[in-house]
Design an enzyme around this catalytic site. Structure first.
Site, short mmCIF file in Angstrom:
data_model
loop_
_atom_site.label_atom_id
_atom_site.label_comp_id
_atom_site.label_asym_id
_atom_site.label_seq_id
_atom_site.Cartn_x
_atom_site.Cartn_y
_atom_site.Cartn_z
N LYS A 16 -2.49 30.14 -10.65
CA LYS A 16 -3.36 29.52 -11.64
C LYS A 16 -2.77 29.64 -13.05
O LYS A 16 -2.33 30.73 -13.43
CB LYS A 16 -4.74 30.20 -11.59
CG LYS A 16 -5.75 29.55 -12.51
CD LYS A 16 -7.09 30.26 -12.42
CE LYS A 16 -8.01 29.72 -13.49
NZ LYS A 16 -9.22 30.51 -13.65
N ILE A 33 2.80 2.86 -2.54
CA ILE A 33 2.56 2.70 -1.09
C ILE A 33 2.50 1.21 -0.71
O ILE A 33 3.12 0.75 0.24
CB ILE A 33 1.24 3.40 -0.68
CG1 ILE A 33 1.27 4.86 -1.12
CG2 ILE A 33 0.99 3.26 0.81
CD1 ILE A 33 -0.07 5.58 -0.98
N PRO A 58 5.25 7.44 -5.21
CA PRO A 58 5.72 6.23 -4.51
C PRO A 58 4.63 5.15 -4.57
O PRO A 58 3.44 5.48 -4.58
CB PRO A 58 5.92 6.72 -3.07
CG PRO A 58 5.13 7.97 -2.95
CD PRO A 58 5.10 8.58 -4.32
N ASP A 84 -0.77 7.21 -9.96
CA ASP A 84 0.57 6.70 -10.22
C ASP A 84 1.57 7.83 -10.51
O ASP A 84 2.76 7.65 -10.37
CB ASP A 84 0.54 5.71 -11.38
CG ASP A 84 0.03 4.35 -10.92
OD1 ASP A 84 0.49 3.89 -9.85
OD2 ASP A 84 -0.83 3.77 -11.59
N ASN A 114 -8.83 10.40 -10.43
CA ASN A 114 -9.43 9.26 -11.14
C ASN A 114 -10.87 9.09 -10.67
O ASN A 114 -11.37 9.88 -9.87
CB ASN A 114 -8.59 8.00 -10.90
CG ASN A 114 -8.47 7.70 -9.42
OD1 ASN A 114 -9.45 7.41 -8.77
ND2 ASN A 114 -7.25 7.83 -8.89
N LYS A 138 4.44 -6.89 -5.30
CA LYS A 138 4.26 -6.06 -4.09
C LYS A 138 4.27 -6.90 -2.81
O LYS A 138 3.96 -6.39 -1.74
CB LYS A 138 2.95 -5.27 -4.21
CG LYS A 138 2.90 -4.36 -5.45
CD LYS A 138 1.70 -3.43 -5.46
CE LYS A 138 1.57 -2.73 -6.81
NZ LYS A 138 1.01 -1.39 -6.73
N PHE A 160 -5.67 -4.24 -4.27
CA PHE A 160 -6.69 -4.35 -5.32
C PHE A 160 -5.98 -4.11 -6.65
O PHE A 160 -4.98 -3.39 -6.70
CB PHE A 160 -7.76 -3.27 -5.14
CG PHE A 160 -8.83 -3.65 -4.14
CD1 PHE A 160 -8.54 -3.74 -2.79
CD2 PHE A 160 -10.13 -3.90 -4.56
CE1 PHE A 160 -9.51 -4.09 -1.88
CE2 PHE A 160 -11.11 -4.24 -3.65
CZ PHE A 160 -10.81 -4.34 -2.31
O1 PMT Z 1 -13.80 3.69 -4.97
P1 PMT Z 1 -14.85 2.99 -5.80
O2 PMT Z 1 -15.59 3.94 -6.71
O3 PMT Z 1 -15.76 2.13 -4.98
O4 PMT Z 1 -14.08 2.01 -6.80
C1 PMT Z 1 -13.41 0.89 -6.29
C2 PMT Z 1 -12.05 0.67 -6.96
C3 PMT Z 1 -12.27 0.31 -8.44
C4 PMT Z 1 -11.19 1.94 -6.87
C5 PMT Z 1 -11.35 -0.50 -6.19
O5 PMT Z 1 -12.14 -1.65 -6.24
C6 PMT Z 1 -9.97 -0.80 -6.77
O6 PMT Z 1 -9.82 -1.58 -7.68
N1 PMT Z 1 -8.94 -0.16 -6.18
C7 PMT Z 1 -7.54 -0.22 -6.65
C8 PMT Z 1 -7.33 0.79 -7.74
C9 PMT Z 1 -5.89 0.88 -8.20
O7 PMT Z 1 -5.27 1.85 -7.99
O8 PMT Z 1 -5.44 -0.22 -8.76
P2 PMT Z 1 -3.91 -0.39 -9.31
O9 PMT Z 1 -3.96 -1.65 -10.05
O10 PMT Z 1 -3.47 0.85 -10.02
O11 PMT Z 1 -3.03 -0.53 -8.00
C10 PMT Z 1 -2.73 -1.79 -7.39
C11 PMT Z 1 -2.67 -1.63 -5.90
O12 PMT Z 1 -1.57 -0.81 -5.55
C12 PMT Z 1 -3.89 -0.98 -5.28
O13 PMT Z 1 -4.22 -1.65 -4.09
C13 PMT Z 1 -3.45 0.45 -5.00
O14 PMT Z 1 -4.11 0.97 -3.84
C14 PMT Z 1 -1.96 0.29 -4.77
N2 PMT Z 1 -1.15 1.44 -5.20
C15 PMT Z 1 -1.19 1.87 -6.49
C16 PMT Z 1 -0.39 2.93 -6.88
C17 PMT Z 1 0.46 3.53 -5.94
N3 PMT Z 1 1.23 4.56 -6.27
N4 PMT Z 1 0.48 3.10 -4.67
C18 PMT Z 1 -0.29 2.05 -4.31
O15 PMT Z 1 -0.26 1.66 -3.13
#
Ligand code: PMT
Length: 405
Positions: free
Chosen positions: A287, A305, A303, A277, A208, A339, A321
């Site tokens: 390849k 996390i 998973p 995800d 991403n 979460k 976030f």
């Molecule tokens: O890295 P930069 O270019 O500075 O950009 C910053 C950012 C946009 C990446 C950052 O500010 C941000 O928003 N990070 C979270 C991105 C994200 O994966 O969001 P989400 O809504 O999909 O996930 C929610 C939360 O679950 C996040 O804290 C993520 O780390 C966590 N997560 C998500 C999926 C997963 N399989 N495991 C997780 O722990």
């Protein structure tokens, strides 16, 4: 900003690395510090005081006595500033400080100094290896001086080894901790940053747009505020923040393993990483060849996390976030509850000046109770500072036995 309005005293002693002190002044001024330079006599053989005066905009201290010297500076300067940095610090200057000698303006100031001091030694590798230099540095450290180890590389004398003055930007980072509030002292913080790479075959992967900048800003600012910081980073081009332990990982599964291992020992987890995800169900060992037919890939959910850590948490503050393209606050609240988080930082990633890759961000911080905190567009470091303010409030409330939610 960390250095705005802060006064820094820069002591320059006589080594070839004195030329790098000029760049150090320029950098400190560019982050809005006020810099007063004091030079030893030997330093003046390498660099003219006028250079430092032009860069700092302040008169340079060069002598205890004589025309233009201030009779009280030798006592007052080391008490009036916010921090002192000695760069380069020669073996001679280090020896005088260890022995308590005050025979010129700089060493006399140091005898009366009451503010935090950062010593940046730079010298020939054999001098650096000399036990007397090391003993003197040990004595300074025992008295509370911070010592920044020199770097290895080509030295001015032609030798290759330990003794080079670190780059000015690194010295500025180390100094930033000395002028910052230390409300995270004694606390351990775990930060995740960057994207994950989910392999399709040995040359291709799903990923991403995360650059890691938001997470790295959190790690940097937490370290400045006194925390012991571990940064678990997906693949990025960013340099490790000074003072921070960085563990590089690739996939969501790697990140989970690293977070699981560190989480029980920390006080706070901040997950800014954009974790994939999904991962390809069957990564190919060879390849994938181009052909006329459609390729189909099956994806397996990774998973979650953060959800796992939310379920495991005991005393820790856990911050997530939410990167959203629509229904920003509703989606963020849903993730906060699902979460079991303490805070969530809602991030509208549609905007060109916020979210992925840029140096600025506009976020809303949502806690389990109370009104959301909607912030204007700020730098990622400023956003990190405000998130850390909320984290420290929650930690303090927990330590005092109130909920702080
Ligand atoms: O890295 P930069 O270019 O500075 O950009 C910053 C950012 C946009 C990446 C950052 O500010 C941000 O928003 N990070 C979270 C991105 C994200 O994966 O969001 P989400 O809504 O999909 O996930 C929610 C939360 O679950 C996040 O804290 C993520 O780390 C966590 N997560 C998500 C999926 C997963 N399989 N495991 C997780 O722990």
């Amino acid at each position: 900003m960390t250095f705005t309005g802060k006064r820094i005293l820069l002591g320059v002693s006589g080594g070839i690395a004195a030329y790098k002190a000029a760049e150090l002044v320029r950098r400190l001024v560019s982050v809005r510090a006020r810099v007063k330079v004091v030079m030893t006599r030997a330093a003046q053989e390498f660099m003219g005081p006028l250079t430092f005066q032009a860069l700092s905009g302040e008169k340079v201290g060069t002598a205890l006595f004589g025309p233009g010297s201030d009779p009280l500076e030798h006592v007052s300067l080391g008490q009036e500033v916010d921090a002192i940095v000695l760069a380069p610090a020669t073996a001679n200057l280090i020896g005088k400080l260890a022995a308590g000698i005050g025979d010129d303006l700089l060493t006399t100031i140091m005898l009366a100094a009451t503010k935090p001091i950062l010593v940046c030694p730079a010298m020939n590798d054999q001098m650096w290896a000399n036990p007397v230099v090391q003993e003197n540095l040990d004595r300074l450290q025992a008295r509370g001086f911070q010592v920044m180890a020199p770097e290895s590389g080509d030295l001015a004398c032609g030798a290759v080894g330990l003794g080079r003055l670190p780059e000015p930007e690194t010295i500025v980072e180390a100094l930033a901790r000395l002028v910052s509030k230390q409300d995270f002292a004694g606390r351990r913080v775990l930060v995740t940053a960057g994207p994950t790479h989910e392999d399709l075959d040995p040359v291709r992967f799903l990923t991403n747009r995360s650059s890691g900048k938001m997470g790295y800003a959190l790690a940097r600012m937490a370290w400045r505020r006194g925390a012991e910081v571990c940064l678990i980073s997906g693949p990025t081009a960013l340099a490790p923040p000074y003072g921070v332990e960085r563990l590089m990982v690739r996939s969501a599964q790697d990140m989970l393993k690293a977070v699981r291992q560190r989480f029980p020992k920390v006080d706070a987890l901040l997950m800014a990483a954009a974790v994939g995800d999904y991962r390809p169900t069957h990564a190919k060992a060879r390849k994938i060849k181009r052909g006329p037919q459609e390729e189909q890939f099956q994806l397996t959910p990774n998973p979650d996390i953060l959800k796992e850590m939310g379920a495991l948490k005991k005393r820790q503050v856990v911050v997530g976030f939410a990167a959203e393209t629509h229904d920003l606050e509703d989606e963020a609240r849903r993730k906060l509850a699902a979460k079991n988080l303490d805070l969530i930082v809602a991030n509208d990633v549609n905007r060109p000046d916020a979210g992925f890759q840029v140096d600025t961000n506009e976020v809303t911080i949502i806690a389990r109770q109370g009104e959301p905190l909607r912030l204007p567009l700020l730098t990622k470091e400023e956003v990190a500072e405000i998130i850390l303010d909320r984290v420290v409030e929650l930690l303090t409330a927990r330590e005092q036995g109130t909920t702080g939610a």
